[in-house]
Design an enzyme around this catalytic site. Structure first.
Site, PDB file in Angstrom:
ATOM      1  N   GLY A   9       8.344  -1.297   1.243  1.00 37.71           N
ATOM      2  CA  GLY A   9       7.092  -1.598   0.542  1.00 37.71           C
ATOM      3  C   GLY A   9       5.901  -1.254   1.421  1.00 37.71           C
ATOM      4  O   GLY A   9       4.867  -1.927   1.388  1.00 37.71           O
ATOM      5  N   GLY A  12       2.055  -0.581   0.181  1.00 41.92           N
ATOM      6  CA  GLY A  12       1.263  -1.648  -0.434  1.00 41.92           C
ATOM      7  C   GLY A  12       0.149  -2.165   0.445  1.00 41.92           C
ATOM      8  O   GLY A  12      -0.079  -1.679   1.559  1.00 41.92           O
ATOM      9  N   ILE A  36       9.106   2.812  -2.892  1.00 48.91           N
ATOM     10  CA  ILE A  36       9.829   3.388  -4.038  1.00 48.91           C
ATOM     11  C   ILE A  36       9.237   4.739  -4.436  1.00 48.91           C
ATOM     12  O   ILE A  36       9.903   5.577  -5.019  1.00 48.91           O
ATOM     13  CB  ILE A  36       9.857   2.404  -5.231  1.00 48.91           C
ATOM     14  CG1 ILE A  36      10.847   2.843  -6.284  1.00 48.91           C
ATOM     15  CG2 ILE A  36       8.459   2.186  -5.820  1.00 48.91           C
ATOM     16  CD1 ILE A  36      11.337   1.758  -7.190  1.00 48.91           C
ATOM     17  N   ILE A  51      12.054   7.375   0.892  1.00 43.87           N
ATOM     18  CA  ILE A  51      11.991   6.736  -0.436  1.00 43.87           C
ATOM     19  C   ILE A  51      13.121   5.706  -0.520  1.00 43.87           C
ATOM     20  O   ILE A  51      14.292   6.048  -0.340  1.00 43.87           O
ATOM     21  CB  ILE A  51      12.187   7.795  -1.558  1.00 43.87           C
ATOM     22  CG1 ILE A  51      11.030   8.799  -1.581  1.00 43.87           C
ATOM     23  CG2 ILE A  51      12.373   7.107  -2.913  1.00 43.87           C
ATOM     24  CD1 ILE A  51       9.754   8.319  -2.217  1.00 43.87           C
ATOM     25  N   TYR A 143       6.665 -15.382 -10.254  1.00 44.05           N
ATOM     26  CA  TYR A 143       6.464 -14.990  -8.857  1.00 44.05           C
ATOM     27  C   TYR A 143       6.710 -16.194  -7.930  1.00 44.05           C
ATOM     28  O   TYR A 143       7.439 -16.104  -6.945  1.00 44.05           O
ATOM     29  CB  TYR A 143       5.026 -14.469  -8.713  1.00 44.05           C
ATOM     30  CG  TYR A 143       4.593 -14.132  -7.316  1.00 44.05           C
ATOM     31  CD1 TYR A 143       5.159 -13.077  -6.614  1.00 44.05           C
ATOM     32  CD2 TYR A 143       3.567 -14.854  -6.705  1.00 44.05           C
ATOM     33  CE1 TYR A 143       4.723 -12.764  -5.333  1.00 44.05           C
ATOM     34  CE2 TYR A 143       3.125 -14.544  -5.432  1.00 44.05           C
ATOM     35  CZ  TYR A 143       3.707 -13.500  -4.754  1.00 44.05           C
ATOM     36  OH  TYR A 143       3.274 -13.185  -3.491  1.00 44.05           O
ATOM     37  N   LYS A 147       9.573 -16.876  -5.049  1.00 42.85           N
ATOM     38  CA  LYS A 147       9.239 -17.192  -3.653  1.00 42.85           C
ATOM     39  C   LYS A 147       9.910 -18.497  -3.237  1.00 42.85           C
ATOM     40  O   LYS A 147      10.392 -18.626  -2.111  1.00 42.85           O
ATOM     41  CB  LYS A 147       7.717 -17.269  -3.472  1.00 42.85           C
ATOM     42  CG  LYS A 147       7.015 -15.918  -3.580  1.00 42.85           C
ATOM     43  CD  LYS A 147       7.503 -14.945  -2.509  1.00 42.85           C
ATOM     44  CE  LYS A 147       6.850 -13.587  -2.576  1.00 42.85           C
ATOM     45  NZ  LYS A 147       7.423 -12.600  -1.659  1.00 42.85           N
ATOM     46  N   ILE A 173      -4.955 -12.416   0.492  1.00 43.17           N
ATOM     47  CA  ILE A 173      -5.306 -11.591   1.651  1.00 43.17           C
ATOM     48  C   ILE A 173      -6.406 -10.609   1.268  1.00 43.17           C
ATOM     49  O   ILE A 173      -6.258  -9.841   0.315  1.00 43.17           O
ATOM     50  CB  ILE A 173      -4.079 -10.799   2.177  1.00 43.17           C
ATOM     51  CG1 ILE A 173      -2.852 -11.705   2.358  1.00 43.17           C
ATOM     52  CG2 ILE A 173      -4.422 -10.060   3.463  1.00 43.17           C
ATOM     53  CD1 ILE A 173      -2.909 -12.654   3.502  1.00 43.17           C
TER      54      ILE A 173
END
Ligand code: SER
Length: 317
Positions: A9, A12, A36, A51, A143, A147, A173
């Site tokens: 990731g 991001g 990805i 990838i 989500y 978590k 953030i």
């Protein structure tokens, strides 16, 4: 032993800055970036890139073997707002990716794992102010559920299989290099882009919605601090509360007008208001401060100045 790192990731918001920082510290070729798709041109061009679909165990494990990786940062996830639109997709990505990485650590193909949790693990029944490390956790978003379950898995793999997994409950953030995608705290970034471009922002949360927030520099520092801490100092193996500042959209707008007096804000809450209302307004992170000396540097004034400065420079370059 040389750290050989894989960031999943990496294109991001947090992954890209973590990659840059780790490459500066350890050397470009010791930090393999993956995502990805090649969605961040600068990041892809800056060093080794693969990838990887985080749901695909073989792809991760082939990459780990190819580069002799010992540490994985798993930064791929569907965030809160997107997760509510695609609940099953959020569950599949967030859970499968974590179990893939934890299982590689269980099989000792890697030694160390970083996995981010979030303030989204908390819910409407959690004490809202100065939320303690250990408290009621009844998240109402998909989500948040991923978590919370993820935290349980991390602790389980640590206790039962000796996996060295470390985790932080990130607040919102704030950063300027890479845009966030699909979160509820994204307003605190959008507002700066709109302030510079249009002089006005129409906020999707109400003016008095206080949420815990942090500048990217501090978030990256916290991540490296916990990863570099001695294993015995990392006493919590689910995830640590992590905090810097808290503010409302109104307080942020006021701070922006100190730099841009013409700036105006309006409010049109949408479905994300309900998500924000279910989260804490401030966090007690004394365990992180006590166990591995966490300390933040950026307050609201410093963040506002830095965001406006950097985004203005970016706009003219
Ligand atoms: N920033 C995230 C979100 O808003 C919270 O972890 O979804």
């Amino acid at each position: 032993m040389v750290s050989k790192i894989l960031i999943i990731g990496a294109c991001g918001q947090i992954g890209s800055e973590l990659t840059n920082k780790l490459r500066a510290e350890l050397g470009v070729n010791n930090v393999i970036a993956s995502d990805i798709r090649e969605s961040n041109v600068e990041l892809v061009a800056s060093g080794p890139f693969e990838i990887i679909d985080a749901k695909n165990l073989d792809q991760i494990s082939d990459c780990v073997k190819k580069y002799d990786i010992n540490t994985v940062y798993l930064m791929a996830a569907l965030l809160s707002a997107t997760g509510e639109k695609y609940p099953e997709k959020a569950w599949n990505l967030n859970m499968e990716s974590l179990l893939n990485v934890l299982n590689l650590a269980k099989e000792r193909l890697i030694d160390k794992v970083f996995w981010p949790s979030s303030i989204a693990v908390f819910g409407p029944t959690t004490p809202k102010v100065n939320t303690p490390q250990k408290t009621i956790m009844e998240p109402t978003t998909v989500y948040g559920i991923t978590k919370q379950v993820g935290e349980r898995w991390c602790e389980y793999y640590h206790n039962n299989y000796g996996v060295d997994v470390r985790s932080l409950r990130y607040p919102g953030i704030i950063s300027w290099k890479t845009l966030p995608g699909g979160g509820t705290t994204d307003y605190a970034i959008e507002i700066f882009h709109k302030a510079i471009k249009d002089g006005h922002y129409n906020c999707f949360l109400t003016e008095n919605t206080a949420l815990p927030m942090m500048y990217m520099e501090d978030a990256v520092k916290a991540t490296l601090d916990i990863m570099e801490a001695d294993a015995e100092d990392v006493k919590i193996r689910s995830s640590y509360n992590l905090s810097a500042i808290s503010f409302t959209p109104k307080e942020l707008a006021l701070e922006i007008t100190k730099q841009l007096p013409e700036f105006t804000i309006s409010y049109k809450p949408d479905f994300r208001q309900k998500i924000a209302d279910s989260w804490p307004s401030s966090i007690d992170d004394s365990s992180a401060r006590g166990d591995w000396n966490w300390n933040h540097s950026y307050d609201l004034e410093a963040i506002t100045k830095e965001m406006l400065l950097q985004l203005r420079e970016k706009a003219v370059s």
